[in-house]
Design an enzyme around this catalytic site. Sequence first.
Site, PDB file in Angstrom:
ATOM      1  N   ASP A 131       0.880  -1.161   0.000  1.00 40.59           N
ATOM      2  CA  ASP A 131       0.000   0.000   0.000  1.00 40.59           C
ATOM      3  C   ASP A 131       0.919   1.213   0.000  1.00 40.59           C
ATOM      4  O   ASP A 131       1.629   1.455   0.986  1.00 40.59           O
ATOM      5  CB  ASP A 131      -0.895  -0.003   1.241  1.00 40.59           C
ATOM      6  CG  ASP A 131      -1.871   1.156   1.277  1.00 40.59           C
ATOM      7  OD1 ASP A 131      -1.705   2.110   0.485  1.00 40.59           O
ATOM      8  OD2 ASP A 131      -2.791   1.132   2.117  1.00 40.59           O
ATOM      9  N   SER A 138      -1.226  12.539 -15.475  1.00 39.27           N
ATOM     10  CA  SER A 138      -2.518  12.596 -16.163  1.00 39.27           C
ATOM     11  C   SER A 138      -2.606  13.905 -16.931  1.00 39.27           C
ATOM     12  O   SER A 138      -1.898  14.878 -16.613  1.00 39.27           O
ATOM     13  CB  SER A 138      -3.656  12.530 -15.142  1.00 39.27           C
ATOM     14  OG  SER A 138      -4.905  12.868 -15.721  1.00 39.27           O
ATOM     15  N   TYR A 197      -7.670  16.167  -7.422  1.00 36.61           N
ATOM     16  CA  TYR A 197      -6.990  15.227  -8.325  1.00 36.61           C
ATOM     17  C   TYR A 197      -6.065  15.967  -9.283  1.00 36.61           C
ATOM     18  O   TYR A 197      -4.905  15.572  -9.476  1.00 36.61           O
ATOM     19  CB  TYR A 197      -8.028  14.426  -9.100  1.00 36.61           C
ATOM     20  CG  TYR A 197      -7.440  13.446 -10.092  1.00 36.61           C
ATOM     21  CD1 TYR A 197      -6.882  12.255  -9.665  1.00 36.61           C
ATOM     22  CD2 TYR A 197      -7.448  13.724 -11.461  1.00 36.61           C
ATOM     23  CE1 TYR A 197      -6.339  11.344 -10.577  1.00 36.61           C
ATOM     24  CE2 TYR A 197      -6.911  12.827 -12.374  1.00 36.61           C
ATOM     25  CZ  TYR A 197      -6.352  11.645 -11.926  1.00 36.61           C
ATOM     26  OH  TYR A 197      -5.810  10.759 -12.823  1.00 36.61           O
ATOM     27  N   LYS A 235      -1.907  15.585  -9.624  1.00 36.44           N
ATOM     28  CA  LYS A 235      -1.211  15.176 -10.838  1.00 36.44           C
ATOM     29  C   LYS A 235      -0.265  16.275 -11.330  1.00 36.44           C
ATOM     30  O   LYS A 235       0.807  15.977 -11.903  1.00 36.44           O
ATOM     31  CB  LYS A 235      -2.207  14.787 -11.923  1.00 36.44           C
ATOM     32  CG  LYS A 235      -2.982  13.516 -11.606  1.00 36.44           C
ATOM     33  CD  LYS A 235      -2.053  12.325 -11.366  1.00 36.44           C
ATOM     34  CE  LYS A 235      -2.797  11.028 -11.140  1.00 36.44           C
ATOM     35  NZ  LYS A 235      -1.901   9.866 -10.958  1.00 36.44           N
TER      36      LYS A 235
END
Length: 254
Positions: A64, A148, A161, A165
């Site tokens: 993890d 991304s 998010y 990124k």
Amino acid sequence: MTQPLQGRVAAVTGASSGLGRRFALQLSQAGAAVALLARRTDRLESLVSDIEAAGGRAIAVPLDVMDTAAIGPALETVEAELGPLSIMVNNAGVGGDGMALDMSEAHFDQTFAVNVRGVYFGAREAARLMLANGSAEAGQARIINIASIAAFTQLPGLTAYCASKAAVVSMTKGLAREWARHLIAVNAICPGYIETEINADWFATEGGKKQISKFPRRRLMDEDALDAALMMLAGDAGRQITGSAFQIDDGQIL
């Protein structure tokens, strides 16, 4: 079949599904021994079986990436079982969706713990091994961070998010500069939308279909869209590429 990565050892985080699974299969087909790192070990074992059935070599290592203290020992296990690590693909990530006024601190922290801290410390621990095992000196050390197109635009309801990124792209350039003289190549791949397990339900809805209709080419990318970039950056062709972020999105954010 030509295997340009024959004799190399690669590690892929988030390898249990989606892009990570694809990356692992492609690296294996190119001849690399591959370590599959993720939380869902049952899926990893299935992927190990698929790779071995195709004549490849792979191991499953539970990890993890939110537990940054476990990353170093996990990569040491990779080296103990497969040999000197020379390719690290930091792929593990989470969606981080939610409007800012509604997002909990816990959700925000998880987004950055996985998407940013996990990548940073994954790269650092890999680099330490690459310096010690000689792959850096040999010019074979490759760290590939998966960012991304969200790093370059603002997607509705995905502020956290997008920020995470963008941080991956920035750290990629920073680490590339730090390690340039050590011959460790650090680059990022910034994909557009490819249908995966994470987003398949959304793209089946009317909202998802409407989103696709607004893309200039009105389509999602094919699952093999990132293969060429991955192979270039992982192999000998990537020896003089570092600090770059490759936007591969089929023109989706034009």
